[in-house]
Design a protein around this motif. Structure first.
Motif, PDB file in Angstrom:
ATOM      1  N   PRO A  22       0.840  -1.230   0.021  1.00 14.08           N
ATOM      2  CA  PRO A  22      -0.177  -0.067   0.013  1.00 14.08           C
ATOM      3  C   PRO A  22       0.927   1.331   0.048  1.00 14.08           C
ATOM      4  CG  PRO A  22      -0.878  -1.404   1.559  1.00 14.08           C
ATOM      5  CD  PRO A  22       0.491  -2.080   1.242  1.00 14.08           C
ATOM      6  N   TRP A  23       0.404   2.226  -0.778  1.00 12.97           N
ATOM      7  CA  TRP A  23       1.121   3.461  -0.739  1.00 12.97           C
ATOM      8  C   TRP A  23       0.783   4.329   0.470  1.00 12.97           C
ATOM      9  CZ3 TRP A  23       4.666   2.601  -4.351  1.00 12.97           C
ATOM     10  CH2 TRP A  23       4.308   2.187  -5.433  1.00 12.97           C
ATOM     11  N   SER A  24       1.817   5.253   0.812  1.00 13.37           N
ATOM     12  CA  SER A  24       1.400   6.051   1.874  1.00 13.37           C
ATOM     13  C   SER A  24       0.394   7.142   1.528  1.00 13.37           C
ATOM     14  CB  SER A  24       2.530   6.771   2.282  1.00 13.37           C
ATOM     15  OG  SER A  24       3.126   7.602   1.412  1.00 13.37           O
ATOM     16  N   GLU A  25      -0.040   8.016   2.356  1.00 16.95           N
ATOM     17  CA  GLU A  25      -1.058   8.931   2.085  1.00 16.95           C
ATOM     18  C   GLU A  25      -0.647   9.984   1.395  1.00 16.95           C
ATOM     19  OE1 GLU A  25      -4.170  12.036   4.333  1.00 16.95           O
ATOM     20  OE2 GLU A  25      -3.524  10.177   5.409  1.00 16.95           O
ATOM     21  N   ASN A  60       7.205  16.390 -22.923  1.00 21.45           N
ATOM     22  CA  ASN A  60       6.424  16.597 -21.729  1.00 21.45           C
ATOM     23  C   ASN A  60       6.448  15.290 -20.731  1.00 21.45           C
ATOM     24  OD1 ASN A  60       6.281  19.186 -22.371  1.00 21.45           O
ATOM     25  ND2 ASN A  60       4.371  18.874 -23.146  1.00 21.45           N
ATOM     26  N   LEU A  61       5.964  14.133 -21.356  1.00 20.47           N
ATOM     27  CA  LEU A  61       6.019  12.903 -20.753  1.00 20.47           C
ATOM     28  C   LEU A  61       7.254  12.290 -20.267  1.00 20.47           C
ATOM     29  CD1 LEU A  61       3.137  11.187 -23.056  1.00 20.47           C
ATOM     30  CD2 LEU A  61       2.795  11.790 -20.530  1.00 20.47           C
ATOM     31  N   ARG A  62       8.439  12.638 -20.822  1.00 20.26           N
ATOM     32  CA  ARG A  62       9.567  12.270 -20.307  1.00 20.26           C
ATOM     33  C   ARG A  62      10.014  13.115 -19.081  1.00 20.26           C
ATOM     34  NH1 ARG A  62      13.350  12.381 -25.431  1.00 20.26           N
ATOM     35  NH2 ARG A  62      14.878  12.004 -23.761  1.00 20.26           N
ATOM     36  N   GLU A  63       9.620  14.270 -19.071  1.00 25.56           N
ATOM     37  CA  GLU A  63      10.048  14.989 -18.238  1.00 25.56           C
ATOM     38  C   GLU A  63       9.156  14.370 -16.724  1.00 25.56           C
ATOM     39  OE1 GLU A  63       9.363  19.230 -18.906  1.00 25.56           O
ATOM     40  OE2 GLU A  63      10.907  19.283 -20.403  1.00 25.56           O
ATOM     41  N   VAL A  64       7.969  14.057 -17.066  1.00 22.59           N
ATOM     42  CA  VAL A  64       7.247  13.668 -15.937  1.00 22.59           C
ATOM     43  C   VAL A  64       7.967  12.441 -15.492  1.00 22.59           C
ATOM     44  CG1 VAL A  64       5.009  12.681 -15.055  1.00 22.59           C
ATOM     45  CG2 VAL A  64       4.777  14.845 -16.683  1.00 22.59           C
ATOM     46  N   ALA A  65       8.341  11.468 -16.232  1.00 19.67           N
ATOM     47  CA  ALA A  65       8.994  10.061 -15.979  1.00 19.67           C
ATOM     48  C   ALA A  65      10.284  10.373 -15.250  1.00 19.67           C
ATOM     49  CB  ALA A  65       9.089   9.300 -17.270  1.00 19.67           C
ATOM     50  N   GLY A  70       7.931   5.147  -7.753  1.00 17.68           N
ATOM     51  CA  GLY A  70       6.996   4.566  -6.737  1.00 17.68           C
ATOM     52  C   GLY A  70       5.594   4.893  -7.291  1.00 17.68           C
ATOM     53  N   ALA A  71       4.715   5.497  -6.237  1.00 20.93           N
ATOM     54  CA  ALA A  71       3.316   5.643  -6.593  1.00 20.93           C
ATOM     55  C   ALA A  71       3.298   6.779  -7.757  1.00 20.93           C
ATOM     56  CB  ALA A  71       2.848   6.384  -5.594  1.00 20.93           C
ATOM     57  N   ASP A  72       3.944   7.663  -7.982  1.00 17.85           N
ATOM     58  CA  ASP A  72       4.042   8.708  -9.108  1.00 17.85           C
ATOM     59  C   ASP A  72       4.320   7.964 -10.446  1.00 17.85           C
ATOM     60  OD1 ASP A  72       3.578  11.192  -7.806  1.00 17.85           O
ATOM     61  OD2 ASP A  72       5.508  10.841  -6.828  1.00 17.85           O
ATOM     62  N   PHE A 116      10.530   0.510 -12.677  1.00 16.81           N
ATOM     63  CA  PHE A 116       9.996   1.972 -12.877  1.00 16.81           C
ATOM     64  C   PHE A 116       8.521   1.910 -12.225  1.00 16.81           C
ATOM     65  CE2 PHE A 116       7.630   5.238 -15.005  1.00 16.81           C
ATOM     66  CZ  PHE A 116       8.151   6.273 -14.699  1.00 16.81           C
ATOM     67  N   ASP A 117       7.668   0.969 -12.965  1.00 18.26           N
ATOM     68  CA  ASP A 117       6.017   0.903 -12.642  1.00 18.26           C
ATOM     69  C   ASP A 117       5.920  -0.718 -12.252  1.00 18.26           C
ATOM     70  OD1 ASP A 117       3.440   1.055 -12.624  1.00 18.26           O
ATOM     71  OD2 ASP A 117       3.096   1.130 -14.588  1.00 18.26           O
TER      72      ASP A 117
END
Length: 276
Positions: A22-25, A60-65, A70-72, A116-117
Motif C-alpha cells: 500500500p502507498w502512503s497517504e 513533456n511525458l519524459r520530463e514527468v517520467a 513509486g506511486a508517481d 519503474f512501474d
C-alpha cells in the motif's frame, strides 16, 4: 509438461511476490497530481495532428517520467494505458521522424519495466497488442541510437515477461536478428543484444545448438561478474577512505576537546588561586 509446470510455478511465485505494498497517504496525494499532469500530456499526444506536436507531448511525458518513482511512476503508467498513450507511443516508434522515434522508445523503455512501474506488465500487454515487439525487432538493424534503444527495451521486456514475451519473440525470428548484433563493433549494442539472446535461450524449451552464441553469452556473464567485482572493490575502497576520514575527524575533534578542557581547567585553577 515439465516446462509448463515450471512456468506455472514461476508465474505463481511472481504473482505472490508482486503483491502490491500500500502507498502512503502522502504518496497517494502526489500520485494524484502526477496523474492529472500526465493525463493532460497524454491527451496532447493522442490528439496531436503532426509530429511536431507529438514530439512536444512526448518530451513533456519524459520530463514527468524523469521525476517519477513509486506511486508517481505507477500513476504515469496508468494514465498512459487508460488514455491510449501506450498505443500512441508504440505508433511513434515507427514514425518517419527520428526525434519522435527516439523520444517515444526511450520513454517506453522505462515504462516497460517493473523497476519503474510495478504495473508494467499491463503496459506490456498493450504494447504487444499494438505490434510493439515487431517494431522493436525491425529497429534492431536501425542506425544508432535506435538499435541501442531497441536492444535495451528488449532486455527489459524479456526480463519482465520471460515466458510469453520471449515465446513471441522467438516465433517471429528475433534470435536471428539479435545474433547479427552479438558481434557488433559497438560494445554497448553487442552487450545488450547478448543479454536479450541469453534471456530468449534461457526460457526456450528446445533451444537450437549454437556454440558461438553460447560462448558470447558466457563471456558476457564473465564480463558482468568482473564489472561487479570491480565496482565492489571501488565501493569498498570508497568506504575505507570514508571510514578513515571519519576516524581522523573524530580523533582531531577529541584532541581539540581535550585541549579546550585542559585550558579551561588551568584557567579555573589560576582564578581560584588568585581569589584565595
Amino acid at each position: 509438461q515439465i516446462a509448463a509446470a515450471a512456468e506455472a510455478a514461476a508465474a505463481a511465485a511472481a504473482e505472490e511476490a508482486a503483491a502490491p505494498v500500500p502507498w502512503s497517504e502522502r504518496a497517494i496525494e502526489s500520485a494524484a497530481k502526477t496523474r492529472s499532469t500526465a493525463e493532460a500530456h497524454v491527451a496532447m499526444l493522442t490528439e496531436a495532428k503532426d509530429d511536431e506536436a507529438r514530439i512536444a507531448a512526448v518530451d513533456n511525458l519524459r520530463e514527468v517520467a524523469e521525476e517519477a518513482y513509486g506511486a508517481d511512476a505507477a500513476a504515469l503508467g496508468a494514465a498512459l494505458r487508460d488514455g491510449g498513450g501506450i498505443v500512441s507511443l508504440t505508433a511513434c516508434v515507427d514514425s518517419s521522424s527520428t526525434d519522435l522515434q527516439q523520444g517515444a522508445l526511450s520513454l517506453l523503455g522505462n515504462l516497460l519495466t517493473d523497476v519503474f512501474d510495478r504495473d508494467a506488465r499491463k503496459s506490456l500487454e498493450v504494447f504487444t497488442e499494438s505490434g510493439g515487439l515487431r517494431s522493436l525487432q525491425t529497429h534492431l538493424q536501425s542506425a544508432y541510437p535506435m538499435n541501442v534503444l531497441a536492444c535495451a527495451t528488449l532486455q527489459n521486456l524479456t526480463s519482465l515477461d520471460p515466458f510469453e514475451c520471449c515465446r513471441l519473440l522467438r516465433e517471429q525470428g528475433c534470435v536471428a536478428e539479435l545474433a547479427k548484433l552479438v558481434g557488433s563493433d559497438d560494445a554497448t549494442v553487442a552487450s545488450y543484444a547478448t543479454a536479450v539472446v541469453a534471456n530468449l535461450r534461457a526460457y526456450d524449451p528446445d533451444p537450437q545448438s549454437d556454440e558461438a552464441l553460447d560462448e558470447a553469452i558466457r563471456m558476457r556473464r564473465l564480463a558482468a561478474i568482473v564489472e561487479q567485482m570491480r565496482s565492489g572493490r571501488a565501493v569498498a575502497s570508497m568506504q575505507a577512505v570514508a571510514t578513515r576520514w571519519v576516524r581522523r575527524r573524530r580523533e582531531k575533534a577529541a584532541e581539540r576537546a581535550a585541549q579546550i578542557a585542559a585550558a579551561a581547567e588551568a584557567a579555573a585553577a589560576a582564578a581560584a588561586e588568585e581569589a584565595a
